[in-house]
Design a protein around this motif. Structure first.
Motif, PDB file in Angstrom:
ATOM      1  N   TYR A   1       0.732  -0.960   0.057  1.00 29.19           N
ATOM      2  CA  TYR A   1      -0.022   0.026   0.038  1.00 29.19           C
ATOM      3  C   TYR A   1       0.949   1.320  -0.017  1.00 29.19           C
ATOM      4  CZ  TYR A   1      -3.693   3.485   1.527  1.00 29.19           C
ATOM      5  OH  TYR A   1      -4.307   4.597   1.672  1.00 29.19           O
ATOM      6  N   GLU A   2       1.917   1.227   0.954  1.00 34.39           N
ATOM      7  CA  GLU A   2       2.784   2.338   0.926  1.00 34.39           C
ATOM      8  C   GLU A   2       3.679   2.503  -0.177  1.00 34.39           C
ATOM      9  OE1 GLU A   2       3.269   4.969   3.055  1.00 34.39           O
ATOM     10  OE2 GLU A   2       1.443   4.369   3.878  1.00 34.39           O
ATOM     11  N   ASN A   3       3.919   1.625  -0.853  1.00 37.34           N
ATOM     12  CA  ASN A   3       4.719   1.628  -2.081  1.00 37.34           C
ATOM     13  C   ASN A   3       3.849   2.349  -3.241  1.00 37.34           C
ATOM     14  OD1 ASN A   3       7.671   0.441  -2.988  1.00 37.34           O
ATOM     15  ND2 ASN A   3       6.848  -0.933  -1.333  1.00 37.34           N
ATOM     16  N   VAL A   4       2.622   2.106  -3.381  1.00 34.24           N
ATOM     17  CA  VAL A   4       1.823   2.738  -4.309  1.00 34.24           C
ATOM     18  C   VAL A   4       1.426   4.052  -3.912  1.00 34.24           C
ATOM     19  CG1 VAL A   4      -0.359   2.428  -5.353  1.00 34.24           C
ATOM     20  CG2 VAL A   4       0.937   0.681  -4.974  1.00 34.24           C
ATOM     21  N   ALA A   5       1.146   4.008  -2.515  1.00 36.33           N
ATOM     22  CA  ALA A   5       0.834   5.609  -2.329  1.00 36.33           C
ATOM     23  C   ALA A   5       2.118   6.448  -2.324  1.00 36.33           C
ATOM     24  CB  ALA A   5       0.320   5.449  -0.569  1.00 36.33           C
ATOM     25  N   PHE A   6       3.110   6.038  -2.092  1.00 38.26           N
ATOM     26  CA  PHE A   6       4.305   6.888  -2.246  1.00 38.26           C
ATOM     27  C   PHE A   6       4.360   7.733  -3.468  1.00 38.26           C
ATOM     28  CE2 PHE A   6       9.167   7.242  -3.443  1.00 38.26           C
ATOM     29  CZ  PHE A   6       9.330   7.687  -2.598  1.00 38.26           C
ATOM     30  N   ALA A   7       4.058   7.016  -4.680  1.00 33.01           N
ATOM     31  CA  ALA A   7       3.756   7.536  -6.001  1.00 33.01           C
ATOM     32  C   ALA A   7       2.915   8.841  -5.946  1.00 33.01           C
ATOM     33  CB  ALA A   7       3.453   6.929  -7.136  1.00 33.01           C
ATOM     34  N   MET A   8       1.835   8.831  -5.161  1.00 36.23           N
ATOM     35  CA  MET A   8       0.695   9.769  -4.939  1.00 36.23           C
ATOM     36  C   MET A   8       1.399  11.021  -4.128  1.00 36.23           C
ATOM     37  SD  MET A   8      -2.691   8.026  -5.209  1.00 36.23           S
ATOM     38  CE  MET A   8      -3.711   9.463  -5.689  1.00 36.23           C
ATOM     39  N   ARG A   9       2.089  10.382  -2.906  1.00 37.82           N
ATOM     40  CA  ARG A   9       2.415  11.397  -2.099  1.00 37.82           C
ATOM     41  C   ARG A   9       3.462  12.382  -2.630  1.00 37.82           C
ATOM     42  NH1 ARG A   9       1.997   7.716   2.360  1.00 37.82           N
ATOM     43  NH2 ARG A   9       0.004   8.374   2.942  1.00 37.82           N
ATOM     44  N   VAL A  10       4.505  11.664  -3.359  1.00 31.17           N
ATOM     45  CA  VAL A  10       5.656  12.510  -3.991  1.00 31.17           C
ATOM     46  C   VAL A  10       5.108  13.651  -4.967  1.00 31.17           C
ATOM     47  CG1 VAL A  10       7.344  10.909  -3.219  1.00 31.17           C
ATOM     48  CG2 VAL A  10       6.496  11.200  -5.848  1.00 31.17           C
ATOM     49  N   ILE A  11       3.997  13.535  -5.379  1.00 31.93           N
ATOM     50  CA  ILE A  11       3.337  14.690  -6.200  1.00 31.93           C
ATOM     51  C   ILE A  11       2.305  15.391  -5.412  1.00 31.93           C
ATOM     52  CG2 ILE A  11       3.851  13.460  -8.693  1.00 31.93           C
ATOM     53  CD1 ILE A  11       0.978  13.038  -8.759  1.00 31.93           C
TER      54      ILE A  11
ATOM     55  N   VAL B   1      17.717   4.278  -4.025  1.00 30.40           N
ATOM     56  CA  VAL B   1      16.538   3.775  -4.776  1.00 30.40           C
ATOM     57  C   VAL B   1      15.077   4.805  -4.411  1.00 30.40           C
ATOM     58  CG1 VAL B   1      15.256   1.746  -4.875  1.00 30.40           C
ATOM     59  CG2 VAL B   1      17.609   1.546  -4.114  1.00 30.40           C
ATOM     60  N   GLU B   2      15.038   4.998  -3.516  1.00 31.13           N
ATOM     61  CA  GLU B   2      13.758   6.035  -3.021  1.00 31.13           C
ATOM     62  C   GLU B   2      13.824   7.312  -4.336  1.00 31.13           C
ATOM     63  OE1 GLU B   2      12.204   7.326   0.986  1.00 31.13           O
ATOM     64  OE2 GLU B   2      13.506   5.573   1.103  1.00 31.13           O
ATOM     65  N   ILE B   3      14.835   7.645  -4.086  1.00 34.25           N
ATOM     66  CA  ILE B   3      15.166   9.061  -4.841  1.00 34.25           C
ATOM     67  C   ILE B   3      14.976   8.834  -6.438  1.00 34.25           C
ATOM     68  CG2 ILE B   3      16.811  10.778  -5.643  1.00 34.25           C
ATOM     69  CD1 ILE B   3      18.146  10.579  -2.740  1.00 34.25           C
ATOM     70  N   ASN B   4      15.411   7.564  -6.794  1.00 33.53           N
ATOM     71  CA  ASN B   4      15.292   7.405  -8.106  1.00 33.53           C
ATOM     72  C   ASN B   4      13.564   7.124  -8.537  1.00 33.53           C
ATOM     73  OD1 ASN B   4      15.206   4.689 -10.449  1.00 33.53           O
ATOM     74  ND2 ASN B   4      17.093   5.918 -10.593  1.00 33.53           N
ATOM     75  N   ILE B   5      13.152   6.369  -7.646  1.00 32.54           N
ATOM     76  CA  ILE B   5      11.710   6.136  -8.011  1.00 32.54           C
ATOM     77  C   ILE B   5      11.058   7.386  -7.739  1.00 32.54           C
ATOM     78  CG2 ILE B   5       9.515   5.022  -6.970  1.00 32.54           C
ATOM     79  CD1 ILE B   5      11.378   2.941  -5.983  1.00 32.54           C
ATOM     80  N   MET B   6      11.124   8.417  -6.795  1.00 34.21           N
ATOM     81  CA  MET B   6      10.492   9.669  -6.755  1.00 34.21           C
ATOM     82  C   MET B   6      10.800  10.358  -8.175  1.00 34.21           C
ATOM     83  SD  MET B   6      11.838  10.631  -3.104  1.00 34.21           S
ATOM     84  CE  MET B   6      11.084  11.991  -2.548  1.00 34.21           C
ATOM     85  N   LYS B   7      12.020  10.162  -8.710  1.00 33.52           N
ATOM     86  CA  LYS B   7      12.338  11.029  -9.914  1.00 33.52           C
ATOM     87  C   LYS B   7      11.436  10.497 -11.076  1.00 33.52           C
ATOM     88  CE  LYS B   7      16.840  11.304  -9.706  1.00 33.52           C
ATOM     89  NZ  LYS B   7      18.154  11.604 -10.324  1.00 33.52           N
ATOM     90  N   TYR B   8      11.113   9.105 -11.116  1.00 39.77           N
ATOM     91  CA  TYR B   8      10.368   8.591 -12.240  1.00 39.77           C
ATOM     92  C   TYR B   8       8.925   8.866 -12.036  1.00 39.77           C
ATOM     93  CZ  TYR B   8      14.123   6.080 -14.201  1.00 39.77           C
ATOM     94  OH  TYR B   8      15.507   5.789 -14.708  1.00 39.77           O
TER      95      TYR B   8
ATOM     96  N   ASP C   1      12.417  18.794  -7.777  1.00 39.99           N
ATOM     97  CA  ASP C   1      13.587  18.538  -7.246  1.00 39.99           C
ATOM     98  C   ASP C   1      13.547  18.980  -5.820  1.00 39.99           C
ATOM     99  OD1 ASP C   1      14.356  17.854  -9.560  1.00 39.99           O
ATOM    100  OD2 ASP C   1      15.607  19.639 -10.206  1.00 39.99           O
ATOM    101  N   TRP C   2      12.947  20.080  -5.560  1.00 46.70           N
ATOM    102  CA  TRP C   2      12.599  20.721  -4.016  1.00 46.70           C
ATOM    103  C   TRP C   2      11.806  19.663  -3.299  1.00 46.70           C
ATOM    104  CZ3 TRP C   2      15.678  23.657  -1.758  1.00 46.70           C
ATOM    105  CH2 TRP C   2      16.219  24.748  -2.657  1.00 46.70           C
ATOM    106  N   PHE C   3      11.081  18.980  -3.923  1.00 48.45           N
ATOM    107  CA  PHE C   3      10.289  17.643  -3.010  1.00 48.45           C
ATOM    108  C   PHE C   3      11.530  16.919  -2.414  1.00 48.45           C
ATOM    109  CE2 PHE C   3       8.134  14.000  -1.863  1.00 48.45           C
ATOM    110  CZ  PHE C   3       6.865  14.614  -1.402  1.00 48.45           C
ATOM    111  N   ILE C   4      12.378  16.420  -3.360  1.00 42.94           N
ATOM    112  CA  ILE C   4      13.151  15.618  -3.143  1.00 42.94           C
ATOM    113  C   ILE C   4      14.317  16.159  -2.103  1.00 42.94           C
ATOM    114  CG2 ILE C   4      15.280  13.884  -4.095  1.00 42.94           C
ATOM    115  CD1 ILE C   4      13.636  13.890  -6.363  1.00 42.94           C
ATOM    116  N   ARG C   5      14.599  17.389  -2.387  1.00 40.61           N
ATOM    117  CA  ARG C   5      15.610  17.795  -1.362  1.00 40.61           C
ATOM    118  C   ARG C   5      15.267  18.439  -0.180  1.00 40.61           C
ATOM    119  NH1 ARG C   5      16.629  22.186  -5.880  1.00 40.61           N
ATOM    120  NH2 ARG C   5      17.892  21.355  -7.293  1.00 40.61           N
ATOM    121  N   TRP C   6      14.018  18.680   0.130  1.00 45.90           N
ATOM    122  CA  TRP C   6      13.721  19.243   1.513  1.00 45.90           C
ATOM    123  C   TRP C   6      13.956  18.348   2.822  1.00 45.90           C
ATOM    124  CZ3 TRP C   6      13.284  23.649   3.709  1.00 45.90           C
ATOM    125  CH2 TRP C   6      12.930  24.794   2.813  1.00 45.90           C
ATOM    126  N   PRO C   7      13.800  17.086   2.478  1.00 43.11           N
ATOM    127  CA  PRO C   7      13.949  16.007   3.858  1.00 43.11           C
ATOM    128  C   PRO C   7      15.432  16.286   4.192  1.00 43.11           C
ATOM    129  CG  PRO C   7      12.555  14.932   2.360  1.00 43.11           C
ATOM    130  CD  PRO C   7      12.731  16.358   1.633  1.00 43.11           C
TER     131      PRO C   7
END
Lengths: 228, 299
Positions: A97-107, B202-209, B214-220
């Protein structure tokens, strides 16, 4: 939906990734990109994701010339593109759940929407009851379904798959392909790079065969091509 | 920015610090050392300055005039002295006034001055000069030497010079040590953040995809640096308050003589030190994380 006009990518060491590539993919298409290693498949996928810049030529995705985007606009381009990789790339310390939610959270999607969309998309990929499991408790197929759920949870118009069945046994791979076909039928454009001859032959979709950075064959409906 | 996003940054920042506890502690200690030196220098410098100020109020320059000048001559000299730069006030003291002051100073024993009156008073005519700042004493002394009729000049030069020199040395030494420790702190924080970035590759890589900005990734990571800075700044201050109070009261107890000078109060010191140290700590943390992010997080 996707246009490539005379796209050439030369690497700094002088080797050619793709050369004078012209490709048009329509909205709702399901396209296989096939070819042997070094044919330019990976380069093409990376160009679409804007991981690489074309040396010359234009790439237009969703009416936006991506080679002219500034770096702070790339995130907004990527929100139009779901991505699935051969190695799943799940976060091991987060639940399904968190893996999928993560994609929404980061946007920065609102929590309310996350709580509504994540269970729906998990049900769609057949993981409705696996939300609380961790990736290492899942089979390879289930992990790829999780990655797929993550790729489509933000409703991207385009889904790019880089060898999504490469690590799966044939039966599981077939399940993933049916899922991709379902997603395609809901209107998502799919571009899939693959080596899997059986899958390409069985699906009977558009097949683009690359050879030494050029398009050797492009058929609307067909199977894997050997001469490439 | 959504509240849930801010919560996410804080959560991720804290988890980064926790996963990397040893480096986090090293960074905090480095900031603590820097802030401690800064605080110590400030305490000393601020007290020396305070003492100098008290001396400025009490010590002036006394100028004695030879012979028996006429009142016109006295008036003339007074105007000349008043015109010197940094002279705040010039007070004329006649031999009679001087005698009275002397008698008052001696209190009960004033009878030793018996028999002295206007006719046989041995004391001179003098001026008591007050300066606006003690640092300008030298230039005023030079100017006084150019005035005719002055017999003798008395001032508290050696004491003030000593304190002024001590103050200068302290300021420079404190600043240098602080600078060096500041650079070391920034370097250690950079390394801590770098490890945190590597841990989350890995997390950052996924975040980018999936299209994180960029700021969302940097803030933490910036939050991580800021937390290190805040903790590193607050700890030495919290420890420092009782220590400062102890030292001051010990000085008063063991050296009763120095009761004539006043040290700065705990409150006066820390009301300045708190915001400055906090700001400096946050600055160190931010510089450390931002430079590290720029180097290691190509987003």
């Amino acid at each position: 939906m996707i246009w490539l006009n005379n796209v050439t990518k030369t690497y700094p060491n002088g080797s050619r990734g793709v050369e004078n590539l012209n490709l048009h993919i329509e909205k709702g298409d399901f396209v296989f990109i096939v070819g042997s290693s070094g044919s330019g498949k990976s380069t093409l996928i990376k160009l679409l994701l804007k991981e690489l810049e074309p040396t010359t030529g234009d790439i237009i995705i969703n009416r936006v010339k991506t080679n002219e985007l500034s770096s702070n606009q790339i995130p907004y381009l990527r929100r139009n593109l779901g991505v699935v990789f051969q190695d799943f790339r799940l976060l091991p310390n987060k639940t399904v759940y968190e893996n999928v939610a993560f994609a929404m959270r980061v946007i920065e999607a609102p929590n309310r929407i996350i709580r509504r969309n994540v269970p729906a998309v998990l049900a769609l990929v057949g993981l409705g009851k696996k939300g609380r499991s961790y990736p290492n408790q899942l089979s390879g197929g289930e992990q790829q379904r999780t990655a797929l759920a993550r790729a489509i949870v933000n409703n991207p118009p385009i889904l790019i798959c880089d060898e999504p069945t490469g690590n799966l046994d044939p039966e599981t791979a077939w399940g993933i392909m049916q899922l991709l076909d379902d997603i395609n039928k809901r209107g998502t454009t799919i571009v899939m790079a693959t080596h899997a001859r059986d899958i390409v032959d069985d699906m009977q979709k558009r097949v683009v065969t690359l050879k030494q950075g050029n398009i050797a064959r492009d058929i609307k409906k067909g199977g894997y091509c050997d001469e490439a | 920015m959504r509240p849930s996003t801010i919560k996410y940054y804080l959560k991720e920042g804290l988890s980064g610090l926790r996963k990397n506890l040893l480096m986090t502690m090293a960074s905090i200690i480095a900031v603590m050392a820097c802030i401690s030196i800064m605080s110590f220098s400030y305490c000393v410098a601020s007290n020396l300055h305070h003492i100098l100020q008290q001396m400025e109020d009490s010590i002036g320059i006394s100028v004695f005039i030879g012979g028996t000048p006429t009142s016109e001559e006295i008036e003339e000299m007074k105007t000349q002295i008043s015109k010197i730069d940094h002279v705040l006030e010039v007070r004329y003291i006649s031999p009679g006034d001087a005698l009275e002051e002397l008698k008052a100073d001696w209190g009960a024993e004033e009878d030793i001055f018996e028999g002295l009156d206007e006719t046989n008073n041995p004391l001179s005519h003098s001026f008591q000069i007050t300066l606006d700042e003690i640092e300008s004493q030298d230039s005023v002394l030079q100017a006084l030497k150019g005035i005719d009729g002055i017999d003798n000049i008395r001032h508290g030069q050696t004491e003030t010079e000593l304190i002024m020199k001590a103050n200068k040395v302290f300021n420079i030494a404190g600043f240098l040590v602080m600078l060096i420790l500041g650079v070391i702190s920034v370097m250690i924080i950079m390394n801590t953040i770098r490890i945190s970035v590597v841990n989350r590759r890995v997390e950052i890589n996924i975040m980018k995809y999936v299209g994180a900005t960029d700021w969302f990734i940097r803030w933490p990571f910036i939050i991580e640096g800021v937390i290190i800075g805040v903790v590193g700044a607050l700890l030495p201050l919290i420890i420092g308050i009782p220590i400062y109070a102890k030292i001051i009261s010990a000085l008063y107890n063991y050296f009763p003589v120095i009761k004539i000078i006043q040290f700065r109060l705990v409150g006066d010191i820390f009301i300045v030190l708190f915001p400055v140290a906090l700001a400096f700590g946050i600055l160190l943390g931010t510089i450390g994380s931002v430079t590290s992010i720029r180097k290691h997080l190509r987003v």
